[in-house]
Design a protein around this motif. Sequence first.
Motif, PDB file in Angstrom:
ATOM      1  N   GLY A  59       0.816  -1.209   0.000  1.00 55.82           N
ATOM      2  CA  GLY A  59       0.000   0.000   0.000  1.00 55.82           C
ATOM      3  C   GLY A  59       0.847   1.256   0.000  1.00 55.82           C
ATOM      4  O   GLY A  59       1.884   1.317  -0.662  1.00 55.82           O
ATOM      5  N   LYS A  60       0.424   2.267   0.779  1.00 58.11           N
ATOM      6  CA  LYS A  60       1.138   3.537   0.799  1.00 58.11           C
ATOM      7  C   LYS A  60       2.478   3.377   1.500  1.00 58.11           C
ATOM      8  O   LYS A  60       2.576   2.736   2.542  1.00 58.11           O
ATOM      9  N   ALA A  61       3.490   3.988   0.907  1.00 53.81           N
ATOM     10  CA  ALA A  61       4.844   3.912   1.450  1.00 53.81           C
ATOM     11  C   ALA A  61       5.634   5.100   0.928  1.00 53.81           C
ATOM     12  O   ALA A  61       5.087   5.980   0.243  1.00 53.81           O
ATOM     13  N   HIS A  62       6.919   5.147   1.245  1.00 51.00           N
ATOM     14  CA  HIS A  62       7.768   6.182   0.662  1.00 51.00           C
ATOM     15  C   HIS A  62       9.154   5.600   0.399  1.00 51.00           C
ATOM     16  O   HIS A  62       9.589   4.656   1.062  1.00 51.00           O
ATOM     17  N   VAL A  63       9.818   6.183  -0.570  1.00 51.71           N
ATOM     18  CA  VAL A  63      11.215   5.872  -0.879  1.00 51.71           C
ATOM     19  C   VAL A  63      12.034   7.115  -0.568  1.00 51.71           C
ATOM     20  O   VAL A  63      11.762   8.198  -1.091  1.00 51.71           O
ATOM     21  N   TYR A  64      13.019   6.952   0.308  1.00 54.57           N
ATOM     22  CA  TYR A  64      13.896   8.078   0.645  1.00 54.57           C
ATOM     23  C   TYR A  64      15.036   8.163  -0.373  1.00 54.57           C
ATOM     24  O   TYR A  64      15.599   7.146  -0.801  1.00 54.57           O
ATOM     25  N   GLY A  65      15.369   9.390  -0.741  1.00 56.28           N
ATOM     26  CA  GLY A  65      16.506   9.595  -1.623  1.00 56.28           C
ATOM     27  C   GLY A  65      17.127  10.952  -1.392  1.00 56.28           C
ATOM     28  O   GLY A  65      16.496  11.852  -0.815  1.00 56.28           O
ATOM     29  N   GLU A  66      18.365  11.104  -1.828  1.00 52.39           N
ATOM     30  CA  GLU A  66      19.052  12.387  -1.757  1.00 52.39           C
ATOM     31  C   GLU A  66      19.339  12.850  -3.180  1.00 52.39           C
ATOM     32  O   GLU A  66      20.103  12.214  -3.920  1.00 52.39           O
ATOM     33  N   LEU A  67      18.674  13.927  -3.568  1.00 49.14           N
ATOM     34  CA  LEU A  67      18.845  14.507  -4.897  1.00 49.14           C
ATOM     35  C   LEU A  67      19.924  15.569  -4.823  1.00 49.14           C
ATOM     36  O   LEU A  67      19.813  16.520  -4.047  1.00 49.14           O
ATOM     37  N   CYS A  68      20.973  15.401  -5.609  1.00 46.01           N
ATOM     38  CA  CYS A  68      22.039  16.402  -5.700  1.00 46.01           C
ATOM     39  C   CYS A  68      22.153  16.868  -7.142  1.00 46.01           C
ATOM     40  O   CYS A  68      22.226  16.050  -8.070  1.00 46.01           O
ATOM     41  N   GLN A  69      22.161  18.197  -7.325  1.00 38.55           N
ATOM     42  CA  GLN A  69      22.271  18.797  -8.646  1.00 38.55           C
ATOM     43  C   GLN A  69      23.465  19.740  -8.680  1.00 38.55           C
ATOM     44  O   GLN A  69      23.645  20.548  -7.759  1.00 38.55           O
ATOM     45  N   PRO A  70      24.296  19.660  -9.719  1.00 34.27           N
ATOM     46  CA  PRO A  70      25.442  20.581  -9.799  1.00 34.27           C
ATOM     47  C   PRO A  70      24.957  22.007  -9.957  1.00 34.27           C
ATOM     48  O   PRO A  70      23.962  22.278 -10.628  1.00 34.27           O
ATOM     49  N   ARG A  71      25.639  22.923  -9.315  1.00 31.63           N
ATOM     50  CA  ARG A  71      25.235  24.327  -9.393  1.00 31.63           C
ATOM     51  C   ARG A  71      25.555  24.931 -10.747  1.00 31.63           C
ATOM     52  O   ARG A  71      24.898  25.869 -11.192  1.00 31.63           O
ATOM     53  N   ARG A  72      26.564  24.395 -11.419  1.00 33.34           N
ATOM     54  CA  ARG A  72      26.953  24.981 -12.693  1.00 33.34           C
ATOM     55  C   ARG A  72      26.302  24.194 -13.831  1.00 33.34           C
ATOM     56  O   ARG A  72      26.031  23.007 -13.719  1.00 33.34           O
ATOM     57  N   GLY A  73      26.064  24.907 -14.919  1.00 31.33           N
ATOM     58  CA  GLY A  73      25.546  24.252 -16.115  1.00 31.33           C
ATOM     59  C   GLY A  73      24.066  23.952 -15.998  1.00 31.33           C
ATOM     60  O   GLY A  73      23.452  24.061 -14.947  1.00 31.33           O
ATOM     61  N   ASP A  74      23.470  23.570 -17.119  1.00 34.62           N
ATOM     62  CA  ASP A  74      22.052  23.230 -17.126  1.00 34.62           C
ATOM     63  C   ASP A  74      21.777  22.005 -17.983  1.00 34.62           C
ATOM     64  O   ASP A  74      21.040  21.120 -17.588  1.00 34.62           O
ATOM     65  N   LYS A  75      22.415  21.926 -19.147  1.00 38.09           N
ATOM     66  CA  LYS A  75      22.110  20.857 -20.083  1.00 38.09           C
ATOM     67  C   LYS A  75      22.381  19.481 -19.482  1.00 38.09           C
ATOM     68  O   LYS A  75      21.525  18.602 -19.487  1.00 38.09           O
ATOM     69  N   THR A  76      23.604  19.293 -18.939  1.00 38.96           N
ATOM     70  CA  THR A  76      23.925  17.972 -18.415  1.00 38.96           C
ATOM     71  C   THR A  76      23.141  17.660 -17.159  1.00 38.96           C
ATOM     72  O   THR A  76      22.911  16.495 -16.855  1.00 38.96           O
ATOM     73  N   SER A  77      22.703  18.694 -16.418  1.00 34.73           N
ATOM     74  CA  SER A  77      21.948  18.417 -15.205  1.00 34.73           C
ATOM     75  C   SER A  77      20.531  17.955 -15.508  1.00 34.73           C
ATOM     76  O   SER A  77      19.780  17.625 -14.598  1.00 34.73           O
ATOM     77  N   VAL A 106      28.793   9.856  -5.841  1.00 35.71           N
ATOM     78  CA  VAL A 106      27.994  11.067  -5.972  1.00 35.71           C
ATOM     79  C   VAL A 106      28.889  12.264  -6.257  1.00 35.71           C
ATOM     80  O   VAL A 106      28.614  13.069  -7.159  1.00 35.71           O
ATOM     81  N   ALA A 107      29.981  12.399  -5.502  1.00 34.97           N
ATOM     82  CA  ALA A 107      30.882  13.536  -5.690  1.00 34.97           C
ATOM     83  C   ALA A 107      31.469  13.558  -7.092  1.00 34.97           C
ATOM     84  O   ALA A 107      31.549  14.611  -7.733  1.00 34.97           O
ATOM     85  N   ARG A 108      31.865  12.386  -7.598  1.00 30.26           N
ATOM     86  CA  ARG A 108      32.468  12.339  -8.935  1.00 30.26           C
ATOM     87  C   ARG A 108      31.440  12.641 -10.015  1.00 30.26           C
ATOM     88  O   ARG A 108      31.745  13.305 -11.013  1.00 30.26           O
ATOM     89  N   ALA A 109      30.217  12.164  -9.852  1.00 28.82           N
ATOM     90  CA  ALA A 109      29.171  12.460 -10.835  1.00 28.82           C
ATOM     91  C   ALA A 109      28.855  13.949 -10.870  1.00 28.82           C
ATOM     92  O   ALA A 109      28.677  14.538 -11.947  1.00 28.82           O
ATOM     93  N   LEU A 110      28.798  14.571  -9.696  1.00 28.87           N
ATOM     94  CA  LEU A 110      28.551  16.016  -9.644  1.00 28.87           C
ATOM     95  C   LEU A 110      29.671  16.781 -10.333  1.00 28.87           C
ATOM     96  O   LEU A 110      29.433  17.749 -11.060  1.00 28.87           O
TER      97      LEU A 110
END
Length: 357
Positions: A59-77, A106-110
């Motif tokens: 039934g109802k539940a949630h999935v926890y996650g941490e969304l990180c987006q690079p501050r620079r650029g837009d296209k690749t993000s 995560v750090a390397r992907a950012l």
Amino acid sequence: MIVATGLATPTITNTQADASAEVRSPYATSESNTSGAQGEHRDARCYGVRVPVSVARVGKAHVYGELCQPRRGDKTSRIVQLLVPGSTYNHSYFDMPVRRSHYSYVARALDAGHSTFNIDRLATGRSTLPPSSLYTLDAGVQAIHQVITKLRAGDIGHRRFTRVVWVGHSLGSSMAWAEAQQYQDVDAFVLTGMSHVVRQERPSTGHGEEIPFEIKAKDDPKFRGTVSDPGYLTTNAGMRRFFYHEPNADPAVIEADERLKDLSTAADSTGPTLPPEQSPSRSIKVPTLIVVGDQDPYCTTGVCTPESMLAHERSYYSDTADLKAIVVSDSGHSVQLHKNAPRTNAAILQWIATVVS
């Protein structure tokens, strides 16, 4: 050394809860639009997010996650990498809090300009822990599918992501096979620490005695008092070392791995390996990269190479998957937590940039 083939040269406790109710994890925290990752990734915008889902039986539940987006650029993000950890791991696998500049994927992907959504699978970490008798692997896959849908719709982090790359480890990789079979909503797959090779090795005391790899979580000091459901398991004390090729592993990482270990259930077993023509992985029709350590039981016997992995694995995938392989030298199962992690991660990110940019 990382050996690759077919790749371009690098240029870049609630067991009595109603099934329809959401069950809080012992890790649960107050709602917030920030996460612990924000303090560690200062050149990014990071958010801790509880994504509401509704899945069969649970039934109802949630999935926890941490969304990180690079501050620079837009296209690749606009590309988001969905990071799906393996059994008894949570999101710390991809963002290990030991020398993050070295071990954090995560750090390397950012740094490469990509956003990441680093999740705790359903029944782990800060995500809902349903009664183990109600949890199934299909429920876990269904929950991730709903997360992907919300990433594309802009319901997570207020940004519509046009490309989703699934980066899995171990169980998080084999779940990708089932997700592709049912939904076909991912643009590329990076599958680490998993293959159709069957070469499991049992832990031993060194005196010929087998010891249980997993125990009931309620009997483990870490989870005592917070997890009472006997269907939840965790690794026995000292077992995390079997995820590593210890000559190439930092003891501090293995210690942190032990401290941050998480849960599993009997449902996490993916069952026997099916013949290639029946394997759910044949449903994958987008570019796919497999990454294994040469000391991983999921690597081919003898001298494991990219060529031997591809020779074994190609029949389990469709031709349109354009399967590629990386074999990481001197590495065990938790391939991204070894000392050569920066090179491993750079090779993965180079491949992603090639196929989804």
